[in-house]
Design an enzyme around this catalytic site. Structure first.
Site, PDB file in Angstrom:
ATOM      1  N   SER A  65       0.804  -1.235   0.000  1.00 27.72           N
ATOM      2  CA  SER A  65       0.000   0.000   0.000  1.00 27.72           C
ATOM      3  C   SER A  65       0.830   1.275   0.000  1.00 27.72           C
ATOM      4  O   SER A  65       0.269   2.349  -0.230  1.00 27.72           O
ATOM      5  CB  SER A  65      -0.943   0.017   1.198  1.00 27.72           C
ATOM      6  OG  SER A  65      -2.033  -0.827   0.967  1.00 27.72           O
ATOM      7  N   LYS A  68       0.436   3.201  -2.987  1.00 32.17           N
ATOM      8  CA  LYS A  68      -0.764   4.043  -3.158  1.00 32.17           C
ATOM      9  C   LYS A  68      -0.399   5.520  -3.020  1.00 32.17           C
ATOM     10  O   LYS A  68      -1.060   6.389  -3.589  1.00 32.17           O
ATOM     11  CB  LYS A  68      -1.822   3.682  -2.113  1.00 32.17           C
ATOM     12  CG  LYS A  68      -2.395   2.274  -2.275  1.00 32.17           C
ATOM     13  CD  LYS A  68      -3.277   1.931  -1.092  1.00 32.17           C
ATOM     14  CE  LYS A  68      -3.874   0.550  -1.216  1.00 32.17           C
ATOM     15  NZ  LYS A  68      -4.613   0.151   0.002  1.00 32.17           N
ATOM     16  N   TYR A 190      -3.017  -2.843 -10.712  1.00 33.82           N
ATOM     17  CA  TYR A 190      -2.955  -2.583  -9.266  1.00 33.82           C
ATOM     18  C   TYR A 190      -2.087  -3.635  -8.555  1.00 33.82           C
ATOM     19  O   TYR A 190      -1.256  -3.296  -7.710  1.00 33.82           O
ATOM     20  CB  TYR A 190      -4.380  -2.575  -8.705  1.00 33.82           C
ATOM     21  CG  TYR A 190      -4.461  -2.490  -7.210  1.00 33.82           C
ATOM     22  CD1 TYR A 190      -4.371  -1.267  -6.549  1.00 33.82           C
ATOM     23  CD2 TYR A 190      -4.638  -3.640  -6.431  1.00 33.82           C
ATOM     24  CE1 TYR A 190      -4.452  -1.194  -5.167  1.00 33.82           C
ATOM     25  CE2 TYR A 190      -4.724  -3.581  -5.053  1.00 33.82           C
ATOM     26  CZ  TYR A 190      -4.623  -2.355  -4.419  1.00 33.82           C
ATOM     27  OH  TYR A 190      -4.696  -2.292  -3.044  1.00 33.82           O
ATOM     28  N   TYR A 242      -4.864   3.802   7.964  1.00 34.01           N
ATOM     29  CA  TYR A 242      -6.212   3.203   7.993  1.00 34.01           C
ATOM     30  C   TYR A 242      -6.957   3.505   9.287  1.00 34.01           C
ATOM     31  O   TYR A 242      -6.879   4.598   9.811  1.00 34.01           O
ATOM     32  CB  TYR A 242      -6.133   1.691   7.705  1.00 34.01           C
ATOM     33  CG  TYR A 242      -5.327   1.445   6.479  1.00 34.01           C
ATOM     34  CD1 TYR A 242      -5.804   1.862   5.246  1.00 34.01           C
ATOM     35  CD2 TYR A 242      -4.058   0.897   6.535  1.00 34.01           C
ATOM     36  CE1 TYR A 242      -5.062   1.702   4.102  1.00 34.01           C
ATOM     37  CE2 TYR A 242      -3.300   0.733   5.405  1.00 34.01           C
ATOM     38  CZ  TYR A 242      -3.809   1.138   4.195  1.00 34.01           C
ATOM     39  OH  TYR A 242      -3.072   0.998   3.071  1.00 34.01           O
ATOM     40  N   VAL A 260       1.105  -3.625   3.804  1.00 34.04           N
ATOM     41  CA  VAL A 260       1.074  -4.937   4.467  1.00 34.04           C
ATOM     42  C   VAL A 260       2.353  -5.748   4.277  1.00 34.04           C
ATOM     43  O   VAL A 260       2.493  -6.824   4.852  1.00 34.04           O
ATOM     44  CB  VAL A 260      -0.143  -5.816   4.051  1.00 34.04           C
ATOM     45  CG1 VAL A 260      -1.432  -5.302   4.648  1.00 34.04           C
ATOM     46  CG2 VAL A 260      -0.231  -5.987   2.563  1.00 34.04           C
TER      47      VAL A 260
HETATM   48  O1  DON Z   1      -4.753  -4.669  -2.046  1.00 39.66           O
HETATM   49  C1  DON Z   1      -4.186  -5.175  -1.090  1.00 39.66           C
HETATM   50  O2  DON Z   1      -4.814  -5.738  -0.198  1.00 39.66           O
HETATM   51  C2  DON Z   1      -2.684  -5.068  -1.009  1.00 39.66           C
HETATM   52  N1  DON Z   1      -2.096  -5.078  -2.312  1.00 39.66           N
HETATM   53  C3  DON Z   1      -2.244  -3.839  -0.308  1.00 39.66           C
HETATM   54  C4  DON Z   1      -2.865  -3.646   1.066  1.00 39.66           C
HETATM   55  C5  DON Z   1      -2.005  -2.911   2.007  1.00 39.66           C
HETATM   56  O3  DON Z   1      -0.803  -2.865   1.908  1.00 39.66           O
HETATM   57  C6  DON Z   1      -2.701  -2.344   3.181  1.00 39.66           C
HETATM   58  N2  DON Z   1      -1.723  -1.813   4.091  1.00 39.66           N
HETATM   59  N3  DON Z   1      -1.582  -1.865   5.236  1.00 39.66           N
END
Ligand code: DON
Length: 306
Positions: A65, A68, A190, A242, A260
């Site tokens: 993320s 993002k 994505y 978040y 993550v």
């Molecule tokens: O879309 C997802 O779930 C992952 N590619 C990224 C989520 C993420 O890193 C949330 N962060 N804490």
């Protein structure tokens, strides 16, 4: 209080050791669960060019993320305030992959950092560029001054084969008219975007333009105007971690973006950018030892935005 950053990093490195196995490495993207929870790295990139590192600061990890932030910065730089027609800028108070809010907010995600919001941003980039993920990769290479920033195709494939929830969100938003490209193309882009890897040292450098009012410190290239950079910092503070953003602001006191993969990028505006990586996550999906390390950093140095 100490301004000897190397000494501070060495102290933190020692102090985090008991925490490394308390977090849980992400497993909903199967390939991420193969990473050892014992890793810990941290890098501080000062705007005057000095860099301080400790532990695994030169080991590549999955940005997830954190990408993002780069995707949004690129879209914001190109589209300006038009992005707010497609996505909000309020904290969600829900997990990063929650679907529920989308229904009663009629397909407009709360902010660009939850998954639904990031998918909309990738959709915007997919309209503007032939391949959205390549645009984000090129942008990340420019920001880090590092031509070797690459995707981890194994991680991308692993996420792609388990992307049912994100795909559901995209279809849902399409039904509300807030998704313009074919869902499969955007989900492919994505998943690849999220698989970009960097080291802490590279990430701290790549984020430094946001500590310097939108301008890359070593090249003078303006990525965002100072006002837009301020706004992006504000979004990081309120939405970057978040549903834990309030607790994170309380403990750390810096704008930040987590992933993550266990990475967190945090900013000390006007002074430095900090990247930390430790794969074990807390309940909200933020690095457990990484958050603690940043809390220790702002406590030991008595520097935060407050
Ligand atoms: O879309 C997802 O779930 C992952 N590619 C990224 C989520 C993420 O890193 C949330 N962060 N804490």
């Amino acid at each position: 209080m100490s301004s000897d950053y190397q000494q501070v990093l060495d102290t933190i490195h020692r102090d985090v050791q008991p925490l490394l196995r308390q977090g849980k490495v992400a497993s909903y993207i199967p390939q991420l669960s193969t990473v050892s929870p014992d890793h810990f790295g941290m890098a501080v990139f000062c705007l005057d060019g000095r860099t301080y590192t400790v532990g695994d600061a030169d080991v590549k990890f999955s940005l997830q993320s954190i990408t993002k932030l780069f995707a949004f910065a690129l879209a914001f730089a190109r589209e300006g305030d038009d992005v707010w027609k497609r996505v909000g800028r309020e904290p969600s108070g829900n997990p990063f992959n929650s679907l529920v809010q989308l229904e009663y907010e009629r397909g407009i995600p709360r902010n660009p950092f939850i998954n639904a919001g990031a998918l909309v941003i990738t959709d915007i980039l997919a309209t503007r560029y032939v391949q959205a993920e390549i645009a984000v990769q090129q942008f990340a290479r420019l920001l880090a001054n590092e031509p070797a920033i690459d995707f981890d195709h194994t991680v991308a494939e692993s996420e792609r084969s388990t992307a049912d929830r994100n795909t559901a969100m995209a279809h849902f938003m399409k039904d509300f008219g807030n998704f313009h490209n074919p869902v499969d193309i955007v989900i492919d882009a994505y998943c690849r975007q999220c698989s970009l890897t960097m080291t802490c040292a590279e990430l701290a450098k790549a984020g430094s333009f946001l500590a310097q009012h939108g301008t890359i410190p070593w090249s003078g290239t303006q990525i965002l105007d100072p006002s837009s950079s301020k706004r992006l910092n504000a979004l990081m503070l309120t939405c970057g971690t978040y549903d834990a953003a309030g607790d994170f602001a309380y403990r750390v006191g810096l704008p930040a973006k987590s992933g993550v993969g266990g990475g967190i990028l945090a900013l000390m505006p006007g002074e430095a950018s900090i990247a930390v990586w430790s794969p074990g996550l807390d309940e909200a999906g933020n690095s457990l030892a990484g958050t603690y390390a940043l809390e220790r950093f702002t406590t030991l140095t008595a520097r935060s935005i407050f």
